[in-house]
Design a protein around this motif. Structure first.
Motif, PDB file in Angstrom:
ATOM      1  N   SER A   1       0.819  -1.220   0.000  1.00 59.10           N
ATOM      2  CA  SER A   1       0.000   0.000   0.000  1.00 59.10           C
ATOM      3  C   SER A   1       0.848   1.262   0.000  1.00 59.10           C
ATOM      4  CB  SER A   1      -0.962  -0.004   1.193  1.00 59.10           C
ATOM      5  OG  SER A   1      -0.238   0.015   2.403  1.00 59.10           O
ATOM      6  N   GLY A   2       2.191   1.104  -0.064  1.00 61.87           N
ATOM      7  CA  GLY A   2       3.076   2.263  -0.153  1.00 61.87           C
ATOM      8  C   GLY A   2       3.566   2.807   1.170  1.00 61.87           C
ATOM      9  N   LYS A   3       3.253   2.123   2.286  1.00 61.17           N
ATOM     10  CA  LYS A   3       3.738   2.554   3.596  1.00 61.17           C
ATOM     11  C   LYS A   3       5.093   1.917   3.885  1.00 61.17           C
ATOM     12  CE  LYS A   3       0.329   1.086   6.139  1.00 61.17           C
ATOM     13  NZ  LYS A   3      -0.510   0.306   5.255  1.00 61.17           N
ATOM     14  N   ILE A   4       5.927   2.614   4.683  1.00 60.86           N
ATOM     15  CA  ILE A   4       7.222   2.059   5.078  1.00 60.86           C
ATOM     16  C   ILE A   4       6.997   0.776   5.865  1.00 60.86           C
ATOM     17  CG2 ILE A   4       9.287   2.397   6.489  1.00 60.86           C
ATOM     18  CD1 ILE A   4       9.074   5.376   5.947  1.00 60.86           C
TER      19      ILE A   4
ATOM     20  N   SER B   1      -5.437   0.325  12.195  1.00 56.45           N
ATOM     21  CA  SER B   1      -6.432   0.326  11.119  1.00 56.45           C
ATOM     22  C   SER B   1      -6.620   1.712  10.501  1.00 56.45           C
ATOM     23  CB  SER B   1      -7.772  -0.192  11.638  1.00 56.45           C
ATOM     24  OG  SER B   1      -8.225   0.626  12.704  1.00 56.45           O
ATOM     25  N   SER B   2      -6.119   2.753  11.174  1.00 57.71           N
ATOM     26  CA  SER B   2      -6.185   4.117  10.635  1.00 57.71           C
ATOM     27  C   SER B   2      -4.918   4.484   9.858  1.00 57.71           C
ATOM     28  CB  SER B   2      -6.391   5.125  11.771  1.00 57.71           C
ATOM     29  OG  SER B   2      -7.607   4.871  12.437  1.00 57.71           O
ATOM     30  N   ASN B   3      -4.062   3.471   9.616  1.00 61.63           N
ATOM     31  CA  ASN B   3      -2.792   3.664   8.904  1.00 61.63           C
ATOM     32  C   ASN B   3      -1.816   4.578   9.644  1.00 61.63           C
ATOM     33  OD1 ASN B   3      -3.289   1.942   6.695  1.00 61.63           O
ATOM     34  ND2 ASN B   3      -4.550   3.515   5.736  1.00 61.63           N
ATOM     35  N   GLN B   4      -1.936   4.625  10.980  1.00 60.35           N
ATOM     36  CA  GLN B   4      -0.971   5.344  11.802  1.00 60.35           C
ATOM     37  C   GLN B   4       0.057   4.340  12.308  1.00 60.35           C
ATOM     38  OE1 GLN B   4      -3.970   6.663  14.573  1.00 60.35           O
ATOM     39  NE2 GLN B   4      -3.745   8.806  13.927  1.00 60.35           N
TER      40      GLN B   4
ATOM     41  N   TYR C   1       3.670   4.128  19.930  1.00 60.04           N
ATOM     42  CA  TYR C   1       3.027   5.416  19.702  1.00 60.04           C
ATOM     43  C   TYR C   1       1.539   5.342  20.005  1.00 60.04           C
ATOM     44  CZ  TYR C   1       7.304   6.020  16.955  1.00 60.04           C
ATOM     45  OH  TYR C   1       8.607   6.070  16.549  1.00 60.04           O
ATOM     46  N   SER C   2       1.011   6.419  20.620  1.00 63.59           N
ATOM     47  CA  SER C   2      -0.425   6.553  20.876  1.00 63.59           C
ATOM     48  C   SER C   2      -0.883   7.886  20.300  1.00 63.59           C
ATOM     49  CB  SER C   2      -0.722   6.523  22.375  1.00 63.59           C
ATOM     50  OG  SER C   2      -0.239   5.343  22.964  1.00 63.59           O
TER      51      SER C   2
ATOM     52  N   ASN D   1      -5.765  12.469  15.184  1.00 62.94           N
ATOM     53  CA  ASN D   1      -4.609  12.341  14.301  1.00 62.94           C
ATOM     54  C   ASN D   1      -3.323  12.871  14.903  1.00 62.94           C
ATOM     55  OD1 ASN D   1      -5.967  11.128  12.107  1.00 62.94           O
ATOM     56  ND2 ASN D   1      -6.809  13.112  11.520  1.00 62.94           N
ATOM     57  N   ASN D   2      -3.409  13.475  16.095  1.00 57.95           N
ATOM     58  CA  ASN D   2      -2.215  14.022  16.741  1.00 57.95           C
ATOM     59  C   ASN D   2      -1.556  12.987  17.651  1.00 57.95           C
ATOM     60  OD1 ASN D   2      -2.186  16.736  15.720  1.00 57.95           O
ATOM     61  ND2 ASN D   2      -3.956  17.172  17.029  1.00 57.95           N
ATOM     62  N   LEU D   3      -0.229  12.914  17.580  1.00 57.33           N
ATOM     63  CA  LEU D   3       0.526  12.010  18.444  1.00 57.33           C
ATOM     64  C   LEU D   3       0.405  12.483  19.891  1.00 57.33           C
ATOM     65  CD1 LEU D   3       2.566   9.599  18.512  1.00 57.33           C
ATOM     66  CD2 LEU D   3       4.366  11.326  18.449  1.00 57.33           C
TER      67      LEU D   3
END
Length: 194
Positions: A26-29, A58-61, A83-84, A88-90
């Motif tokens: 899907s193009g993600k690292i 599931s949100s691609n984060q 990471y949490s 959308n903010n870390l």
């Protein structure tokens, strides 16, 4: 491939990091294989290999990056970033170092980002893969959040330290941050119209 060279001001040491990045379908690292070369006065002192693997929600984060370090083929340590997010903010980055040699306790550094503003973070304009690379490979946790944190708290387990700092910003007329000041250290941002 990403090549970074780090020179300490006034020091004779430099570190060259060559990172080869691979992506999933899907193009993600998905993985970064890096070689870190420490030199002093042009002479190689040490070479470390590092393999980073990425996990997404599931949100691609990106939710986890595991980094295995080795010297001359022998694993020396593992670094784990967890990471949490709040939206959308870390909101939190927990970095755990596990040593492979000897009875050394894990070191855990927890960084909490909070009190986000509603303005546009300059880092969010750099692209998802660049920001996720920067999260773990450069250790820059706030990269990628769409807004700007105004409070950062860092807790370190070994020494038991706990520090809190505030960040202040200036903005342009469109709501993009043009500068950030944390503990007297100021960064400025310029944008190029595409």
């Amino acid at each position: 491939k990403v090549v970074s060279v780090v020179h300490e001001a006034g020091a004779t040491e430099s570190t060259t990091i060559t990172s080869n990045v691979t992506y999933d379908t899907s193009g993600k690292i998905s993985k970064v294989i890096a070689t870190e070369v420490l030199s002093m006065n042009g002479t190689v002192i040490n070479t470390t290999d590092k393999v980073s693997t990425y996990v997404y929600n599931s949100s691609n984060q990106v939710t986890k990056v595991t980094q295995d370090y080795s010297i001359a083929g022998m694993q020396t340590q593992t670094g784990i970033f967890d990471y949490s997010y709040t939206g959308n903010n870390l909101s939190k980055m927990v970095f755990t170092t596990k040593m492979s040699l000897g009875p050394i306790p894990d070191v855990v550094v927890t960084t909490t980002y909070s009190n986000y503003d509603s303005k546009i973070s300059p880092f969010s304009t750099l692209g998802t893969n660049y920001n996720y690379f920067s999260l773990s490979e450069l250790g820059l946790g706030f990269f990628g959040s769409p807004n700007n944190f105004t409070k950062i708290t860092v807790t370190e387990s070994m020494m038991g330290t706990n520090t809190t700092e505030s960040a202040t910003y200036t903005y342009d007329s469109q709501g993009y941050a043009t500068s950030m000041t944390v503990t007297g250290e100021k960064s400025t941002f310029e944008y190029i119209a595409l």
